[in-house]
Motif scaffolding. Structure first.
Motif, PDB file in Angstrom:
ATOM      1  N   GLY A 128      13.485  11.892  27.840  1.00  0.00           N
ATOM      2  CA  GLY A 128      13.603  11.386  26.483  1.00  0.00           C
ATOM      3  C   GLY A 128      13.108  12.374  25.451  1.00  0.00           C
ATOM      4  N   THR A 129      11.893  12.847  25.641  1.00  0.00           N
ATOM      5  CA  THR A 129      11.343  13.804  24.680  1.00  0.00           C
ATOM      6  C   THR A 129      12.052  15.139  24.772  1.00  0.00           C
ATOM      7  N   LEU A 130      12.492  15.504  25.973  1.00  0.00           N
ATOM      8  CA  LEU A 130      13.224  16.768  26.118  1.00  0.00           C
ATOM      9  C   LEU A 130      14.513  16.725  25.301  1.00  0.00           C
ATOM     10  N   ILE A 131      15.280  15.640  25.444  1.00  0.00           N
ATOM     11  CA  ILE A 131      16.539  15.519  24.699  1.00  0.00           C
ATOM     12  C   ILE A 131      16.261  15.486  23.210  1.00  0.00           C
ATOM     13  N   SER A 132      15.247  14.731  22.825  1.00  0.00           N
ATOM     14  CA  SER A 132      14.989  14.555  21.399  1.00  0.00           C
ATOM     15  C   SER A 132      14.393  15.801  20.757  1.00  0.00           C
ATOM     16  N   ALA A 133      13.321  16.310  21.348  1.00  0.00           N
ATOM     17  CA  ALA A 133      12.574  17.378  20.686  1.00  0.00           C
ATOM     18  C   ALA A 133      13.153  18.764  20.952  1.00  0.00           C
ATOM     19  N   ILE A 134      13.288  19.114  22.216  1.00  0.00           N
ATOM     20  CA  ILE A 134      13.703  20.481  22.532  1.00  0.00           C
ATOM     21  C   ILE A 134      15.153  20.726  22.112  1.00  0.00           C
ATOM     22  N   LEU A 135      16.030  19.789  22.398  1.00  0.00           N
ATOM     23  CA  LEU A 135      17.420  19.984  21.982  1.00  0.00           C
ATOM     24  C   LEU A 135      17.555  19.939  20.465  1.00  0.00           C
ATOM     25  N   PHE A 136      16.683  19.198  19.800  1.00  0.00           N
ATOM     26  CA  PHE A 136      16.706  19.209  18.326  1.00  0.00           C
ATOM     27  C   PHE A 136      16.303  20.578  17.790  1.00  0.00           C
ATOM     28  N   LEU A 137      15.248  21.153  18.380  1.00  0.00           N
ATOM     29  CA  LEU A 137      14.807  22.470  17.918  1.00  0.00           C
ATOM     30  C   LEU A 137      15.871  23.540  18.160  1.00  0.00           C
ATOM     31  N   ILE A 190      22.709  10.173  22.098  1.00  0.00           N
ATOM     32  CA  ILE A 190      21.926   9.706  23.246  1.00  0.00           C
ATOM     33  C   ILE A 190      20.427   9.795  23.040  1.00  0.00           C
ATOM     34  N   ASN A 191      19.986  10.468  21.965  1.00  0.00           N
ATOM     35  CA  ASN A 191      18.546  10.716  21.846  1.00  0.00           C
ATOM     36  C   ASN A 191      17.749   9.439  21.621  1.00  0.00           C
ATOM     37  N   ARG A 192      18.295   8.488  20.856  1.00  0.00           N
ATOM     38  CA  ARG A 192      17.530   7.260  20.557  1.00  0.00           C
ATOM     39  C   ARG A 192      17.225   6.476  21.832  1.00  0.00           C
ATOM     40  N   ALA A 193      18.245   6.241  22.627  1.00  0.00           N
ATOM     41  CA  ALA A 193      18.049   5.488  23.871  1.00  0.00           C
ATOM     42  C   ALA A 193      17.154   6.261  24.843  1.00  0.00           C
ATOM     43  N   ALA A 194      17.296   7.589  24.860  1.00  0.00           N
ATOM     44  CA  ALA A 194      16.472   8.394  25.762  1.00  0.00           C
ATOM     45  C   ALA A 194      14.998   8.329  25.354  1.00  0.00           C
ATOM     46  N   GLU A 195      14.729   8.334  24.050  1.00  0.00           N
ATOM     47  CA  GLU A 195      13.343   8.221  23.584  1.00  0.00           C
ATOM     48  C   GLU A 195      12.751   6.863  23.961  1.00  0.00           C
ATOM     49  N   ALA A 196      13.549   5.809  23.786  1.00  0.00           N
ATOM     50  CA  ALA A 196      13.066   4.478  24.181  1.00  0.00           C
ATOM     51  C   ALA A 196      12.790   4.437  25.672  1.00  0.00           C
ATOM     52  N   PHE A 203       2.369   9.682  25.230  1.00  0.00           N
ATOM     53  CA  PHE A 203       2.913   8.386  24.813  1.00  0.00           C
ATOM     54  C   PHE A 203       2.780   8.196  23.303  1.00  0.00           C
ATOM     55  N   THR A 204       1.634   8.585  22.756  1.00  0.00           N
ATOM     56  CA  THR A 204       1.413   8.404  21.313  1.00  0.00           C
ATOM     57  C   THR A 204       2.396   9.243  20.492  1.00  0.00           C
ATOM     58  N   ILE A 205       2.536  10.519  20.852  1.00  0.00           N
ATOM     59  CA  ILE A 205       3.441  11.386  20.101  1.00  0.00           C
ATOM     60  C   ILE A 205       4.894  10.935  20.267  1.00  0.00           C
ATOM     61  N   SER A 206       5.241  10.530  21.483  1.00  0.00           N
ATOM     62  CA  SER A 206       6.610  10.059  21.712  1.00  0.00           C
ATOM     63  C   SER A 206       6.896   8.813  20.889  1.00  0.00           C
ATOM     64  N   GLY A 214      12.097   8.795  13.723  1.00  0.00           N
ATOM     65  CA  GLY A 214      13.551   8.935  13.808  1.00  0.00           C
ATOM     66  C   GLY A 214      14.288   7.651  13.483  1.00  0.00           C
ATOM     67  N   LEU A 215      13.596   6.525  13.652  1.00  0.00           N
ATOM     68  CA  LEU A 215      14.231   5.227  13.404  1.00  0.00           C
ATOM     69  C   LEU A 215      14.273   4.842  11.925  1.00  0.00           C
ATOM     70  N   ILE A 216      13.427   5.432  11.111  1.00  0.00           N
ATOM     71  CA  ILE A 216      13.221   4.927   9.749  1.00  0.00           C
ATOM     72  C   ILE A 216      14.523   4.850   8.928  1.00  0.00           C
ATOM     73  N   PRO A 217      15.367   5.901   8.901  1.00  0.00           N
ATOM     74  CA  PRO A 217      16.610   5.752   8.115  1.00  0.00           C
ATOM     75  C   PRO A 217      17.487   4.602   8.610  1.00  0.00           C
ATOM     76  N   ASP A 218      17.520   4.401   9.904  1.00  0.00           N
ATOM     77  CA  ASP A 218      18.339   3.322  10.452  1.00  0.00           C
ATOM     78  C   ASP A 218      17.722   1.955  10.181  1.00  0.00           C
ATOM     79  N   LEU A 219      16.402   1.892  10.163  1.00  0.00           N
ATOM     80  CA  LEU A 219      15.749   0.626   9.814  1.00  0.00           C
ATOM     81  C   LEU A 219      16.090   0.225   8.388  1.00  0.00           C
ATOM     82  N   ALA A 220      16.206   1.230   7.509  1.00  0.00           N
ATOM     83  CA  ALA A 220      16.594   0.943   6.127  1.00  0.00           C
ATOM     84  C   ALA A 220      18.040   0.439   6.062  1.00  0.00           C
TER      85      ALA A 220
END
Length: 493
Positions: A93-102, A111-117, A172-175, A182-188
């Motif tokens: 999850g963090t690999l897809i989200s963080a490393i691939l983002f960088l 796929i990043n949202r579901a992978a982070e969850a 766990f805390t950072i994840s 990452g969810l905030i724009p979608d929550l809006a």
């Protein structure tokens, strides 16, 4: 925006043309409509498994961990096997989200949202086992170095088990923070569509998001910083877990190859679990145009690489056991391959060394059914890897008089099944209450490689038209950071 593209050589990341409004409707639909019968059936099964696990844990806590199959020789077995297995699942999850983002890999957006969850749920499942293993789980807070009145009683900072506590809790805390930001724009977006109490709830969760240029700019900065902070944690967490074994003197554990070996294995198993979940999700929710075969194929390529590293690690372990001249190391590896647990060893080799090579064939890489089956096989193989490392290294120690076999009890198996119930119950609830695909990020790649790709321009003869002189790509593509900012701030929420 819909006609923008980054490269004429790439295929679209979203396979069907969609407007921004249609995309919002599709992703928000699972949250705004009644659950389907398939969802209820899946939820009932997952909840039943969770109930079994809760019952088993309650029995263990009230009776004691003597109900496990552990003995004087095998003091770690099913619990630590499952702990390491679930921590590994949480890596992708963090690999897809963080490393691939960088690295600005745009294919991560669907796929990043579901992978982070998945990361968060997997770490919760992992935490169950060491807490129960303590024997008195209500005193779990003793592992933290908090001020106390017990004099010199303090945690042992030299123990890798304590490093585990810090590494996994930090991870766990950072994840969790990374996932929430990452969810905030979608929550809006959901807030603007909701009514009543639900709207009030999402108003609080979206933290006053307005979608202005300033808001997007600050959001991008925070997201980038969190990605940079989370990336080293991917490597640190399983490295430290491997230290639990590597710092001991047990033959089969005392090896310097464990840190990279465990990290590669974790990414290997994590991507397999992401594939399992994504293939089910895209089929049940009708997201085949968002989670395309290309997404699945890219993940299988990662599995080929990490599977190769894991295979090399297996071979290196065997070579070092022979080359070291240590008779105990040699015996341990011969015992793994030809001893009473040889069935587990060869299951591990078949699943982790042989099966990933089927992904070299493009027909297999682009078949969701084949990928699904192989992802399950890899997950089974990775569980057996942990079982082999832990149990086969312990059950025949330095004293033949104390040799013993280990068999898990019904209580242990039920607890492990219960963690799957916990994992899938949380994931199914997640699909109902939050967007499982990042709306803002998918909108930013809606026009990716669409419109002017030569591969998609039909010629007058019905064949793809080829340009003699390719267009100057570099002149059209701005810096990656500017691409992210320019696309995101234009997205309507």
């Amino acid at each position: 925006m819909s006609n923008s593209h980054l490269s004429p050589l790439r295929v679209p990341l979203v396979s069907e043309e969609r407007s921004l409004g249609q995309l919002t409707e599709e992703i928000c639909a699972p949250m705004e409509r009644r659950p389907t019968r398939a969802w209820w059936v899946a939820f009932a099964i997952a909840f039943a498994l969770l109930a079994i696990g809760v019952g088993m844990v309650a029995y263990e806590v009230s009776t004691g961990i003597g109900v496990w199959g552990l003995n004087k020789t095998v003091g770690w077995a099913f619990d630590i096997t499952n702990f390491v297995f679930w921590v590994g699942i949480g890596h992708a999850g963090t690999l897809i989200s963080a490393i691939l983002f960088l690295f600005r890999q745009k294919w991560r957006t669907s796929i990043n949202r579901a992978a982070e969850a998945m990361t968060l749920f997997a770490v919760m499942c992992a935490a169950v086992f060491p807490v129960i293993h303590m024997g008195r789980p209500w005193l779990f807070f003793w592992v933290f170095p908090y001020p106390n009145e017990r004099g010199s009683l303090w945690v042992n900072f030299r123990s890798p088990l304590l490093w585990d506590v810090f590494a996994i809790s930090t991870y766990f805390t950072i994840s969790l923070v990374f996932w929430y930001v990452g969810l905030i724009p979608d929550l809006a977006t959901v807030r603007d569509r909701a009514k009543g109490l639900r709207q009030k709830l999402f108003r609080v969760l979206s933290l006053g998001w307005t979608g202005s240029h300033r808001t997007w700019s600050r959001y991008e900065t925070v997201y980038l910083l969190l990605a940079g902070l989370a990336t080293p944690l991917v490597l640190s967490v399983h490295t430290i877990v491997s230290m639990d074994f590597a710092t001991s003197i047990i033959p089969g554990w005392h090896t310097t190859i464990f840190p990279p070996y465990f990290v590669a294995g974790a990414v290997f198993s994590g991507f397999a679990m992401v594939l399992t979940l994504m293939i089910i999700t895209r089929k049940v929710l009708g997201y085949e145009h968002l989670i395309t075969v290309r997404h699945l194929e890219n993940m299988t390529k990662v599995i080929i690489v990490t599977g190769g590293i894991v295979s090399l690690a297996y071979g290196t372990e065997v070579f070092i056991a022979w080359y070291s001249g240590n008779e105990y190391e040699r015996f341990t590896f011969l015992n793994r391959a030809f001893g009473p647990y040889a069935w587990a060893y060869w299951t591990m080799v078949t699943c982790n060394v042989v099966s990933p090579h089927l992904f070299w064939f493009k027909k297999v890489r682009t078949s969701p059914a084949a990928i699904f089956v192989l992802s399950l096989v890899i997950n089974v193989g990775m569980w057996f890897e942990r079982f082999v490392i832990i149990v086969t290294s312990l059950h025949r120690d330095f004293l033949p008089s104390s040799w013993s076999m280990y068999t898990p009890t019904v209580i242990e198996v039920g607890t492990f099944i219960g963690t799957f119930g916990l994992f899938f119950t949380l994931f199914l609830l997640f699909t109902r209450v939050l967007p499982i695909i990042s709306i803002g990020e998918v909108k930013s790649v809606l026009g990716f490689a669409r419109g002017h790709s030569p591969a998609h321009e039909p010629s007058t003869h019905g064949e793809p038209r080829r340009h003699d002189t390719p267009e100057p790509i570099a002149a059209e593509v701005p810096s990656p950071v500017l691409v992210g900012l320019a696309t995101r701030k234009d997205v309507a929420v």
